[in-house]
Write a protein that holds these residues in place. Structure first.
Motif, PDB file in Angstrom:
ATOM      1  N   HIS A 198       1.957  -1.679  -9.027  1.00  0.00           N
ATOM      2  CA  HIS A 198       1.839  -0.750  -7.890  1.00  0.00           C
ATOM      3  C   HIS A 198       2.472  -1.408  -6.666  1.00  0.00           C
ATOM      4  O   HIS A 198       2.919  -2.563  -6.735  1.00  0.00           O
ATOM      5  CB  HIS A 198       0.371  -0.398  -7.641  1.00  0.00           C
ATOM      6  N   ASN A 199       2.463  -0.696  -5.579  1.00  0.00           N
ATOM      7  CA  ASN A 199       3.150  -1.250  -4.411  1.00  0.00           C
ATOM      8  C   ASN A 199       2.228  -1.696  -3.282  1.00  0.00           C
ATOM      9  O   ASN A 199       2.692  -1.966  -2.181  1.00  0.00           O
ATOM     10  CB  ASN A 199       4.211  -0.266  -3.894  1.00  0.00           C
ATOM     11  N   ASP A 200       0.933  -1.795  -3.557  1.00  0.00           N
ATOM     12  CA  ASP A 200       0.049  -2.368  -2.532  1.00  0.00           C
ATOM     13  C   ASP A 200       0.352  -3.873  -2.478  1.00  0.00           C
ATOM     14  O   ASP A 200       0.498  -4.494  -3.531  1.00  0.00           O
ATOM     15  CB  ASP A 200      -1.427  -2.194  -2.918  1.00  0.00           C
ATOM     16  N   ARG A 251       5.018  -7.061  -2.990  1.00  0.00           N
ATOM     17  CA  ARG A 251       4.759  -5.717  -3.520  1.00  0.00           C
ATOM     18  C   ARG A 251       5.424  -5.678  -4.888  1.00  0.00           C
ATOM     19  O   ARG A 251       6.653  -5.681  -4.980  1.00  0.00           O
ATOM     20  CB  ARG A 251       5.357  -4.657  -2.601  1.00  0.00           C
ATOM     21  N   TYR A 284      -2.272 -10.293  -9.908  1.00  0.00           N
ATOM     22  CA  TYR A 284      -2.454  -8.897 -10.319  1.00  0.00           C
ATOM     23  C   TYR A 284      -3.164  -8.824 -11.680  1.00  0.00           C
ATOM     24  O   TYR A 284      -4.133  -8.079 -11.857  1.00  0.00           O
ATOM     25  CB  TYR A 284      -1.083  -8.220 -10.376  1.00  0.00           C
TER      26      TYR A 284
END
Ligand code: GLU
Ligand code: ZN
Length: 294
Positions: A145-147, A162, A212
């Motif tokens: 994801h891009n958080d 990100r 992550y």
């Protein structure tokens, strides 16, 4: 249950003999562990059979011994632990974050953006019906994801990435069945209860991918310290690919002195001219993290 305050590790890939670059990572992780009263583990990252050089793992361990470096516990070999990586992928699959990718190298090269981290895979296969893939040879990728994923490196401070736009959905298992470094390192650091990771800065851009995965598994995130990377006269990282010379064990003390000096430490003359055991005695007490150049 006793809580582990500090457990570090050195995790060489047996792609050749120990050279000055890998010695710096070994010495930095060892001294940080010993200075902090911690344990130091050795893990051989031998998942990539194609890159492995026969005898290299034994040679690395022997060199560490000859340099007076004493690890705690048994040496762990990733090649003997593939069931753990297999189970980890099953766990991620049950969360619905894994997908199959049948892209060829050429398709990936043609569709991806080139970045310093390699190719940023644009997620071509993520929207495809997965039933088509079952019979075909496929890699497994994880959805990103891009958080921003943030961590505080003990040397460099706050780092953030990100994943979706900076690395793309990354590989967990290659099409040939090999488990990816990013997956194996996360499983092993957690399973071995590593609290502090000290390694070369060439791996700093991998850390957010590892965090992550830790978050998805519900693992604790270790503390990270990324050491400066030794380069040759051409500015290339010392590695087997750049033909770095193996550590010359006949002058082991000089090699150790050079490694700590590279890390900004200042051994006094009598230590640089003494014995390996006096060197370690001095180094365990005098490791100063703030002197490491960054
Ligand atoms: N096996 C990796 C290498 O030799 C190091 C992995 C790590 O420290 O996380 O470059
Ligand atoms: Zn694909």
């Amino acid at each position: 249950m006793t809580t582990i305050k500090y457990r570090g590790r050195f995790a060489p890939s047996p792609t050749g003999p120990l050279h000055f670059g890998s010695l710096v990572a070994a010495v930095g992780s060892y001294l940080d562990a010993r200075f902090n009263g911690g344990e130091w583990r050795v893990r051989i990252e031998d998942l990539d059979g194609q890159r492995e050089v026969p005898g290299a793992a034994v040679g690395i361990l022997k060199t560490l011994e000859q340099l007076g470096m004493e690890w705690d516990g048994e040496v762990v070999y990733q090649s003997a632990r593939t069931h753990l990586y297999h189970d980890a992928i099953n766990t991620l699959q049950s969360m619905g974050v894994v997908y199959s990718c049948t892209c060829s190298r050429k398709e990936i090269a043609d569709s991806s953006i080139v970045s310093s981290q390699g190719l940023i895979y644009p997620g071509t296969c993520s929207a495809k019906d997965q039933r088509h893939f079952l019979s075909k040879v496929h890699a497994l990728r994880i959805r990103t994801h891009n958080d921003p994923i943030e961590f505080r490196d003990r040397l460099k401070g706050i780092c953030s990435q990100r994943l979706l736009s900076e690395t793309g959905d990354f590989v967990l298992r290659r099409a040939d069945g090999m488990f990816a470094y990013q997956l194996a390192v996360v499983v092993d650091d957690a399973q071995q209860q590593i609290t502090h990771v000290v390694r070369g800065a060439d791996l700093i851009a991998s850390t957010p991918r590892q965090i992550y995965l830790q978050q998805l598994f519900g693992f604790l995130t270790p503390h990270y310290l990324h050491l400066p990377v030794a380069v040759n006269a051409m500015g290339e990282k010392l590695s087997k690919q750049t033909h770095a010379a193996p550590i010359d064990i006949s002058n082991g003390l000089q090699q150790l002195v050079a490694a700590v000096q590279f890390l900004g430490q200042k051994p006094p003359v009598e230590i640089t001219e003494g014995t390996i055991s006096c060197f370690w005695e001095w180094a365990f007490k005098n490791w100063q993290q703030h002197l490491i150049p960054h």
